[in-house]
Scaffold this motif. Structure first.
Motif, PDB file in Angstrom:
ATOM      1  N   GLU A 144      37.760  34.385  29.627  1.00  0.00           N
ATOM      2  CA  GLU A 144      38.787  35.352  30.507  1.00  0.00           C
ATOM      3  C   GLU A 144      38.069  35.846  31.873  1.00  0.00           C
ATOM      4  O   GLU A 144      38.463  35.554  32.885  1.00  0.00           O
ATOM      5  CB  GLU A 144      39.414  36.351  29.871  1.00  0.00           C
ATOM      6  CG  GLU A 144      40.771  35.616  28.677  1.00  0.00           C
ATOM      7  CD  GLU A 144      41.318  36.653  28.183  1.00  0.00           C
ATOM      8  OE1 GLU A 144      42.605  36.791  28.137  1.00  0.00           O
ATOM      9  OE2 GLU A 144      40.739  37.531  27.494  1.00  0.00           O
ATOM     10  N   SER A 147      36.873  33.003  34.182  1.00  0.00           N
ATOM     11  CA  SER A 147      37.751  32.407  34.878  1.00  0.00           C
ATOM     12  C   SER A 147      38.156  33.155  36.040  1.00  0.00           C
ATOM     13  O   SER A 147      38.703  32.622  37.210  1.00  0.00           O
ATOM     14  CB  SER A 147      38.931  32.094  33.946  1.00  0.00           C
ATOM     15  OG  SER A 147      39.685  33.420  33.795  1.00  0.00           O
ATOM     16  N   LYS A 148      38.056  34.448  36.039  1.00  0.00           N
ATOM     17  CA  LYS A 148      38.290  35.299  37.331  1.00  0.00           C
ATOM     18  C   LYS A 148      36.964  35.492  38.198  1.00  0.00           C
ATOM     19  O   LYS A 148      36.958  36.357  39.170  1.00  0.00           O
ATOM     20  CB  LYS A 148      38.837  36.658  36.679  1.00  0.00           C
ATOM     21  CG  LYS A 148      40.037  36.471  36.061  1.00  0.00           C
ATOM     22  CD  LYS A 148      41.310  36.009  37.053  1.00  0.00           C
ATOM     23  CE  LYS A 148      42.661  36.118  36.524  1.00  0.00           C
ATOM     24  NZ  LYS A 148      43.571  36.031  37.368  1.00  0.00           N
ATOM     25  N   GLU A 151      36.843  34.988  41.927  1.00  0.00           N
ATOM     26  CA  GLU A 151      37.605  35.604  42.761  1.00  0.00           C
ATOM     27  C   GLU A 151      37.276  37.376  42.834  1.00  0.00           C
ATOM     28  O   GLU A 151      37.335  37.879  43.990  1.00  0.00           O
ATOM     29  CB  GLU A 151      38.967  35.870  41.962  1.00  0.00           C
ATOM     30  CG  GLU A 151      39.894  34.612  42.058  1.00  0.00           C
ATOM     31  CD  GLU A 151      41.078  34.612  41.332  1.00  0.00           C
ATOM     32  OE1 GLU A 151      42.109  34.798  41.927  1.00  0.00           O
ATOM     33  OE2 GLU A 151      41.234  34.347  40.349  1.00  0.00           O
ATOM     34  N   ILE A 152      36.635  37.973  41.631  1.00  0.00           N
ATOM     35  CA  ILE A 152      36.242  39.156  41.757  1.00  0.00           C
ATOM     36  C   ILE A 152      35.111  39.445  42.788  1.00  0.00           C
ATOM     37  O   ILE A 152      35.011  40.234  43.569  1.00  0.00           O
ATOM     38  CB  ILE A 152      35.767  39.671  40.402  1.00  0.00           C
ATOM     39  CG1 ILE A 152      36.823  39.641  39.480  1.00  0.00           C
ATOM     40  CG2 ILE A 152      34.962  41.065  40.365  1.00  0.00           C
ATOM     41  CD1 ILE A 152      36.535  39.725  37.899  1.00  0.00           C
ATOM     42  N   PHE A 184      41.239  42.431  39.126  1.00  0.00           N
ATOM     43  CA  PHE A 184      41.445  41.169  38.732  1.00  0.00           C
ATOM     44  C   PHE A 184      41.236  40.871  37.365  1.00  0.00           C
ATOM     45  O   PHE A 184      41.592  39.721  36.819  1.00  0.00           O
ATOM     46  CB  PHE A 184      40.322  40.318  39.494  1.00  0.00           C
ATOM     47  CG  PHE A 184      40.792  39.916  40.906  1.00  0.00           C
ATOM     48  CD1 PHE A 184      41.431  38.875  41.290  1.00  0.00           C
ATOM     49  CD2 PHE A 184      40.284  40.894  42.064  1.00  0.00           C
ATOM     50  CE1 PHE A 184      41.792  38.649  42.600  1.00  0.00           C
ATOM     51  CE2 PHE A 184      40.580  40.572  43.310  1.00  0.00           C
ATOM     52  CZ  PHE A 184      41.356  39.325  43.806  1.00  0.00           C
ATOM     53  N   LEU A 185      40.811  41.736  36.460  1.00  0.00           N
ATOM     54  CA  LEU A 185      40.811  41.556  35.241  1.00  0.00           C
ATOM     55  C   LEU A 185      42.383  41.986  34.278  1.00  0.00           C
ATOM     56  O   LEU A 185      42.432  41.968  33.085  1.00  0.00           O
ATOM     57  CB  LEU A 185      39.725  42.290  34.518  1.00  0.00           C
ATOM     58  CG  LEU A 185      38.443  41.762  34.652  1.00  0.00           C
ATOM     59  CD1 LEU A 185      37.364  42.607  33.992  1.00  0.00           C
ATOM     60  CD2 LEU A 185      38.368  40.060  34.515  1.00  0.00           C
ATOM     61  N   GLU A 186      43.383  42.058  35.164  1.00  0.00           N
ATOM     62  CA  GLU A 186      44.631  41.795  34.904  1.00  0.00           C
ATOM     63  C   GLU A 186      45.000  43.096  33.561  1.00  0.00           C
ATOM     64  O   GLU A 186      45.489  42.700  32.790  1.00  0.00           O
ATOM     65  CB  GLU A 186      45.018  40.613  34.438  1.00  0.00           C
ATOM     66  CG  GLU A 186      44.974  39.440  35.587  1.00  0.00           C
ATOM     67  CD  GLU A 186      45.491  38.052  35.187  1.00  0.00           C
ATOM     68  OE1 GLU A 186      45.914  38.010  33.766  1.00  0.00           O
ATOM     69  OE2 GLU A 186      45.513  37.419  35.996  1.00  0.00           O
ATOM     70  N   LYS A 210      46.252  44.717  47.613  1.00  0.00           N
ATOM     71  CA  LYS A 210      46.158  44.167  46.462  1.00  0.00           C
ATOM     72  C   LYS A 210      46.975  44.933  45.380  1.00  0.00           C
ATOM     73  O   LYS A 210      47.515  44.514  44.559  1.00  0.00           O
ATOM     74  CB  LYS A 210      44.607  44.333  46.078  1.00  0.00           C
ATOM     75  CG  LYS A 210      44.143  43.814  44.648  1.00  0.00           C
ATOM     76  CD  LYS A 210      44.767  42.317  44.501  1.00  0.00           C
ATOM     77  CE  LYS A 210      44.503  41.600  42.993  1.00  0.00           C
ATOM     78  NZ  LYS A 210      44.942  40.406  42.982  1.00  0.00           N
ATOM     79  N   GLU A 218      53.273  41.124  40.586  1.00  0.00           N
ATOM     80  CA  GLU A 218      52.828  40.613  39.280  1.00  0.00           C
ATOM     81  C   GLU A 218      53.401  41.661  38.290  1.00  0.00           C
ATOM     82  O   GLU A 218      53.037  41.737  36.967  1.00  0.00           O
ATOM     83  CB  GLU A 218      51.287  40.906  39.369  1.00  0.00           C
ATOM     84  CG  GLU A 218      50.417  40.080  39.957  1.00  0.00           C
ATOM     85  CD  GLU A 218      49.099  40.228  40.170  1.00  0.00           C
ATOM     86  OE1 GLU A 218      48.596  40.532  39.101  1.00  0.00           O
ATOM     87  OE2 GLU A 218      48.336  40.020  41.144  1.00  0.00           O
TER      88      GLU A 218
END
Length: 428
Positions: A144, A147-148, A151-152, A184-186, A210, A218
């Motif tokens: 996980e 995958s980010k 972007e981070i 970004f790690l939601e 953001k 979101e």
């Protein structure tokens, strides 16, 4: 199904002044014995209110007392208050950094926190390694996080240094990377405590955008602490105002900001000599009274745009101090607490030793080029040729200045109010 994602019930936090722990074996025994028997901590029955400006005779102080609130999913809750009001303590409890003395926090989902610069970072590790470390702390798998990762790194703007140990980062770079990881790690709940003030203007704007995307786009929840009222008003949907560890006000944005800026006791109505909301060493120099006067030297509470204004200040000073070494600054702030203009005695070429009369002086403004609205007077005094930290007396909101609109240009049109300043001019 309930939409409440976070709930605080009767949260209180007590500290012992000057000590870590109870301080004596007897007090520790009493606490442990009460806990074994399932009883309340006996020391929670005592303690003073957390007013940092007053000397306390109590050994214990309540940093927070009986805090209750709910936060809905997707909501941005602003938490504001003076320094020492309990904001950071509350966020540390919400983030599970420290435990409350009483009460309980109920939440659904992961909570990511930005409480202080570098919190949660191992500064011997590189930026890339700290991204994986923080992700693991938040309960993310390596897949996980990977995958980010791009972007981070891109959002943080630290790509060139991402494989450098973070101990070599500036505080601004550290905040950039920490915010990027948290955003970004939601996490379901993002907790942000003033740290964005360390970043530059470009990053602050990007971070605010953001957080708006996180909450509105979101559907995730943000708890935001800041002294920047512009950021609070642009981002938050509801405000919690803390003072001395207590919730003093819970409302919509504009009402909460107005309450915070004016103060719960309407401090503008108090004499300056009695004002407790001040900073600095006022045993050397102290503002004791302020008057607003018109061109005829009549005391006024309101004036029209472009009118002359005389600000008269009375002061007390230590007789051993050379008054020529004192710098006076008088500023005007808008309703969000932003300084919009100021006058300093050293720039004007004035010093208090020029005064041969009583302990007072005036600032005369021939034309007050402010559009209609409510403004605050800010007073600052300091020693000459020293650092800004060596100030004598600072009063953030000394009094209100009410400006009334009028047809200044005699055009038949009353001046509009959608800005602070206007300039005297004409079309040719």
């Amino acid at each position: 199904m309930s939409n409440i994602i976070l709930k605080a019930e009767n949260i209180s936090k007590q500290y012992r002044l000057g000590n870590v722990g109870s301080g004596t074996l007897r007090d520790d025994f009493k606490r442990n014995w009460a806990r074994i028997r399932g009883k309340e901590d006996p020391f929670l029955k005592v303690g003073a209110v957390n007013d940092r400006s007053q000397k306390s005779t109590e050994d214990y102080v309540w940093a927070l007392r009986d805090i209750n609130f709910k936060v809905e999913q997707g909501e941005v809750l602003g938490i504001i208050g003076k320094n020492g009001a309990g904001k950071s303590t509350l966020l540390k409890i919400l983030s599970r950094v420290t435990a409350p003395s009483t009460g309980v926090i109920k939440s659904r989902g992961r909570i990511a926190s930005l409480l202080e610069v570098g919190t949660g970072f191992n500064h011997e590790l590189t930026g890339r390694e700290n991204i994986y470390l923080n992700g693991a702390i938040l309960g993310m798998t390596k897949a996980e996080i990977s995958s980010k990762l791009d972007e981070i790194i891109d959002f943080s703007g630290c790509e060139r240094y991402i494989d450098t140990p973070t101990k070599r980062y500036s505080s601004g770079m550290t905040v950039r990377l920490a915010f990027a990881v948290a955003a970004f790690l939601e996490p379901e709940i993002l907790v942000v405590d003033e740290v964005l003030a360390v970043g530059d203007a470009e990053f602050q704007k990007k971070a605010i955008g953001k957080m708006q995307d996180i909450s509105k786009g979101e559907g995730r929840t943000v708890l935001f602490v800041s002294h920047n009222m512009i950021s609070v008003k642009s981002l938050c949907s509801r405000l919690l105002v803390l003072n001395n560890g207590l919730v003093r006000f819970e409302s919509g944005i504009q009402e909460g900001v107005d309450y915070y800026l004016k103060g719960e006791d309407t401090v503008f109505e108090n004499q300056l000599a009695d004002r407790t909301t001040r900073e600095g060493d006022n045993s050397i120099f102290k503002f004791v009274d302020v008057k607003l006067m018109d061109s005829a030297n009549n005391s006024v509470k309101s004036l029209s745009v472009g009118d002359p204004l005389r600000i008269q200040l009375h002061f007390q000073s230590n007789p051993l101090i050379d008054l020529s070494e004192i710098i006076i600054t008088i500023g005007i702030k808008d309703t969000d607490g932003n300084l919009i203009t100021f006058w300093s005695s050293d720039e004007i070429g004035f010093n208090l030793s020029m005064k041969n009369s009583d302990d007072s002086f005036d600032l005369f403004i021939p034309k007050l080029f402010l559009r209609a609205g409510e403004y605050r007077l800010w007073l600052f005094s300091s020693y000459k040729n020293t650092s800004p930290a060596n100030f004598c007396d600072v009063i953030d909101y000394a009094t209100l200045i009410n400006v009334i609109s009028k047809d200044y240009f005699l055009s038949g049109k009353v001046l509009r109010n959608n800005a602070n300043f206007f300039m005297d001019g004409q079309f040719l």
